[in-house]
Design a protein around this motif. Structure first.
Motif, PDB file in Angstrom:
ATOM      1  N   ASP A   6       0.842  -1.206   0.000  1.00  0.00           N
ATOM      2  CA  ASP A   6       0.000   0.000   0.000  1.00  0.00           C
ATOM      3  C   ASP A   6       0.873   1.252   0.000  1.00  0.00           C
ATOM      4  O   ASP A   6       0.566   2.230  -0.700  1.00  0.00           O
ATOM      5  CB  ASP A   6      -0.921   0.024   1.226  1.00  0.00           C
ATOM      6  CG  ASP A   6      -2.093  -0.931   1.106  1.00  0.00           C
ATOM      7  OD1 ASP A   6      -2.731  -0.936   0.035  1.00  0.00           O
ATOM      8  OD2 ASP A   6      -2.370  -1.642   2.080  1.00  0.00           O
ATOM      9  N   LEU A   7       1.954   1.231   0.758  1.00  0.00           N
ATOM     10  CA  LEU A   7       2.850   2.390   0.810  1.00  0.00           C
ATOM     11  C   LEU A   7       3.586   2.566  -0.510  1.00  0.00           C
ATOM     12  O   LEU A   7       3.755   3.694  -0.982  1.00  0.00           O
ATOM     13  CB  LEU A   7       3.832   2.263   1.979  1.00  0.00           C
ATOM     14  CG  LEU A   7       4.853   3.377   2.153  1.00  0.00           C
ATOM     15  CD1 LEU A   7       4.211   4.763   2.132  1.00  0.00           C
ATOM     16  CD2 LEU A   7       5.655   3.163   3.431  1.00  0.00           C
ATOM     17  N   ILE A   8       4.002   1.485  -1.115  1.00  0.00           N
ATOM     18  CA  ILE A   8       4.655   1.578  -2.431  1.00  0.00           C
ATOM     19  C   ILE A   8       3.708   2.241  -3.427  1.00  0.00           C
ATOM     20  O   ILE A   8       4.091   3.159  -4.158  1.00  0.00           O
ATOM     21  CB  ILE A   8       5.106   0.184  -2.907  1.00  0.00           C
ATOM     22  CG1 ILE A   8       6.302  -0.272  -2.072  1.00  0.00           C
ATOM     23  CG2 ILE A   8       5.426   0.175  -4.401  1.00  0.00           C
ATOM     24  CD1 ILE A   8       6.702  -1.712  -2.263  1.00  0.00           C
ATOM     25  N   ARG A   9       2.478   1.804  -3.439  1.00  0.00           N
ATOM     26  CA  ARG A   9       1.475   2.399  -4.336  1.00  0.00           C
ATOM     27  C   ARG A   9       1.254   3.868  -3.998  1.00  0.00           C
ATOM     28  O   ARG A   9       1.192   4.724  -4.893  1.00  0.00           O
ATOM     29  CB  ARG A   9       0.167   1.609  -4.215  1.00  0.00           C
ATOM     30  CG  ARG A   9      -0.943   2.121  -5.109  1.00  0.00           C
ATOM     31  CD  ARG A   9      -2.183   1.209  -4.989  1.00  0.00           C
ATOM     32  NE  ARG A   9      -3.285   1.728  -5.764  1.00  0.00           N
ATOM     33  CZ  ARG A   9      -4.198   2.568  -5.284  1.00  0.00           C
ATOM     34  NH1 ARG A   9      -4.153   2.978  -4.023  1.00  0.00           N
ATOM     35  NH2 ARG A   9      -5.178   3.002  -6.066  1.00  0.00           N
ATOM     36  N   HIS A  10       1.156   4.185  -2.705  1.00  0.00           N
ATOM     37  CA  HIS A  10       0.966   5.563  -2.256  1.00  0.00           C
ATOM     38  C   HIS A  10       2.092   6.470  -2.766  1.00  0.00           C
ATOM     39  O   HIS A  10       1.838   7.556  -3.298  1.00  0.00           O
ATOM     40  CB  HIS A  10       0.895   5.601  -0.720  1.00  0.00           C
ATOM     41  CG  HIS A  10       1.010   6.958  -0.122  1.00  0.00           C
ATOM     42  ND1 HIS A  10      -0.022   7.877  -0.129  1.00  0.00           N
ATOM     43  CD2 HIS A  10       2.055   7.576   0.498  1.00  0.00           C
ATOM     44  CE1 HIS A  10       0.378   8.995   0.457  1.00  0.00           C
ATOM     45  NE2 HIS A  10       1.630   8.831   0.859  1.00  0.00           N
ATOM     46  N   ARG A  43      13.846   3.663  -0.789  1.00  0.00           N
ATOM     47  CA  ARG A  43      15.052   2.878  -1.087  1.00  0.00           C
ATOM     48  C   ARG A  43      14.686   1.604  -1.863  1.00  0.00           C
ATOM     49  O   ARG A  43      15.346   1.237  -2.824  1.00  0.00           O
ATOM     50  CB  ARG A  43      15.800   2.547   0.210  1.00  0.00           C
ATOM     51  CG  ARG A  43      16.977   1.606   0.079  1.00  0.00           C
ATOM     52  CD  ARG A  43      18.017   1.977  -0.935  1.00  0.00           C
ATOM     53  NE  ARG A  43      18.667   3.231  -0.672  1.00  0.00           N
ATOM     54  CZ  ARG A  43      19.384   3.889  -1.586  1.00  0.00           C
ATOM     55  NH1 ARG A  43      19.548   3.405  -2.803  1.00  0.00           N
ATOM     56  NH2 ARG A  43      19.940   5.044  -1.291  1.00  0.00           N
ATOM     57  N   LEU A  44      13.602   0.934  -1.454  1.00  0.00           N
ATOM     58  CA  LEU A  44      13.156  -0.265  -2.176  1.00  0.00           C
ATOM     59  C   LEU A  44      12.773   0.063  -3.618  1.00  0.00           C
ATOM     60  O   LEU A  44      13.104  -0.683  -4.545  1.00  0.00           O
ATOM     61  CB  LEU A  44      11.964  -0.917  -1.464  1.00  0.00           C
ATOM     62  CG  LEU A  44      12.235  -1.557  -0.107  1.00  0.00           C
ATOM     63  CD1 LEU A  44      10.929  -2.083   0.494  1.00  0.00           C
ATOM     64  CD2 LEU A  44      13.266  -2.662  -0.215  1.00  0.00           C
ATOM     65  N   ASN A  49      14.465   0.093  -9.573  1.00  0.00           N
ATOM     66  CA  ASN A  49      14.459   1.089 -10.657  1.00  0.00           C
ATOM     67  C   ASN A  49      13.057   1.564 -11.036  1.00  0.00           C
ATOM     68  O   ASN A  49      12.775   1.829 -12.198  1.00  0.00           O
ATOM     69  CB  ASN A  49      15.188   0.556 -11.892  1.00  0.00           C
ATOM     70  CG  ASN A  49      16.644   0.312 -11.625  1.00  0.00           C
ATOM     71  OD1 ASN A  49      17.322   1.138 -11.017  1.00  0.00           O
ATOM     72  ND2 ASN A  49      17.136  -0.838 -12.041  1.00  0.00           N
ATOM     73  N   TYR A  50      12.179   1.702 -10.038  1.00  0.00           N
ATOM     74  CA  TYR A  50      10.843   2.233 -10.276  1.00  0.00           C
ATOM     75  C   TYR A  50      10.814   3.753 -10.186  1.00  0.00           C
ATOM     76  O   TYR A  50       9.878   4.378 -10.680  1.00  0.00           O
ATOM     77  CB  TYR A  50       9.845   1.648  -9.284  1.00  0.00           C
ATOM     78  CG  TYR A  50       9.337   0.267  -9.639  1.00  0.00           C
ATOM     79  CD1 TYR A  50       9.960  -0.539 -10.585  1.00  0.00           C
ATOM     80  CD2 TYR A  50       8.215  -0.247  -9.014  1.00  0.00           C
ATOM     81  CE1 TYR A  50       9.490  -1.800 -10.891  1.00  0.00           C
ATOM     82  CE2 TYR A  50       7.732  -1.512  -9.315  1.00  0.00           C
ATOM     83  CZ  TYR A  50       8.376  -2.278 -10.249  1.00  0.00           C
ATOM     84  OH  TYR A  50       7.885  -3.531 -10.546  1.00  0.00           O
ATOM     85  N   LEU A 104       6.860  -7.959  -6.102  1.00  0.00           N
ATOM     86  CA  LEU A 104       6.204  -6.895  -6.857  1.00  0.00           C
ATOM     87  C   LEU A 104       5.724  -7.411  -8.210  1.00  0.00           C
ATOM     88  O   LEU A 104       4.675  -7.005  -8.698  1.00  0.00           O
ATOM     89  CB  LEU A 104       7.166  -5.719  -7.073  1.00  0.00           C
ATOM     90  CG  LEU A 104       7.368  -4.778  -5.895  1.00  0.00           C
ATOM     91  CD1 LEU A 104       8.515  -3.813  -6.173  1.00  0.00           C
ATOM     92  CD2 LEU A 104       6.102  -4.012  -5.582  1.00  0.00           C
ATOM     93  N   GLU A 105       6.491  -8.310  -8.805  1.00  0.00           N
ATOM     94  CA  GLU A 105       6.097  -8.876 -10.093  1.00  0.00           C
ATOM     95  C   GLU A 105       4.808  -9.687  -9.980  1.00  0.00           C
ATOM     96  O   GLU A 105       3.966  -9.641 -10.871  1.00  0.00           O
ATOM     97  CB  GLU A 105       7.225  -9.731 -10.674  1.00  0.00           C
ATOM     98  CG  GLU A 105       8.339  -8.916 -11.299  1.00  0.00           C
ATOM     99  CD  GLU A 105       7.848  -7.981 -12.399  1.00  0.00           C
ATOM    100  OE1 GLU A 105       7.094  -8.417 -13.297  1.00  0.00           O
ATOM    101  OE2 GLU A 105       8.219  -6.792 -12.358  1.00  0.00           O
TER     102      GLU A 105
END
Length: 121
Positions: A6-10, A43-44, A49-50, A104-105
């Protein structure tokens, strides 16, 4: 610290919404996400490389600081699959059935299959 999808998406959504090429951790902080959590997830996102971001070492800071410039093509490919709130909710529901951690994939793949199903593909 555990990875939080959820945080990655945010973070990706906030970068996409912004016209700035100099976002800081403060731009992503909410009541739900602390600066330290955000730093870890930035960092993640750099690791895969996103995003493009520059690490800034601040003396005495309890976490790594960043200047976030932009989302990369890889980041947009992921974000395109999870951007829609309905797709994201359904993706998370399917992932909760998994017995172990997912990458993530896998998240992207599940969301893409949901989108394909909606399109009748």
């Amino acid at each position: 610290m555990k990875r939080n999808f959820d945080l990655i998406r945010h973070i990706l959504l906030k970068i996409e919404e912004s016209d700035s090429e100099r976002m800081t951790i403060d731009d992503f902080v909410t009541d739900e996400y602390s600066p330290k959590e955000i730093s870890f997830h930035i960092r993640l996102l750099l690791d895969v490389n996103y995003i493009e971001a520059t690490s800034i070492r601040t003396l005495g800071s309890p976490f790594e600081e960043f200047i976030v410039q932009r989302i990369t093509m890889f980041g947009y490919e992921y974000l395109d699959s999870v951007r829609d709130p309905k797709i994201w909710t359904e993706t998370k529901a399917k992932l909760q059935k998994a017995t172990s951690s997912v990458s993530l994939e896998i998240v992207k793949s599940v969301a893409t299959k949901i989108i394909s199903g909606m399109l009748g593909i």
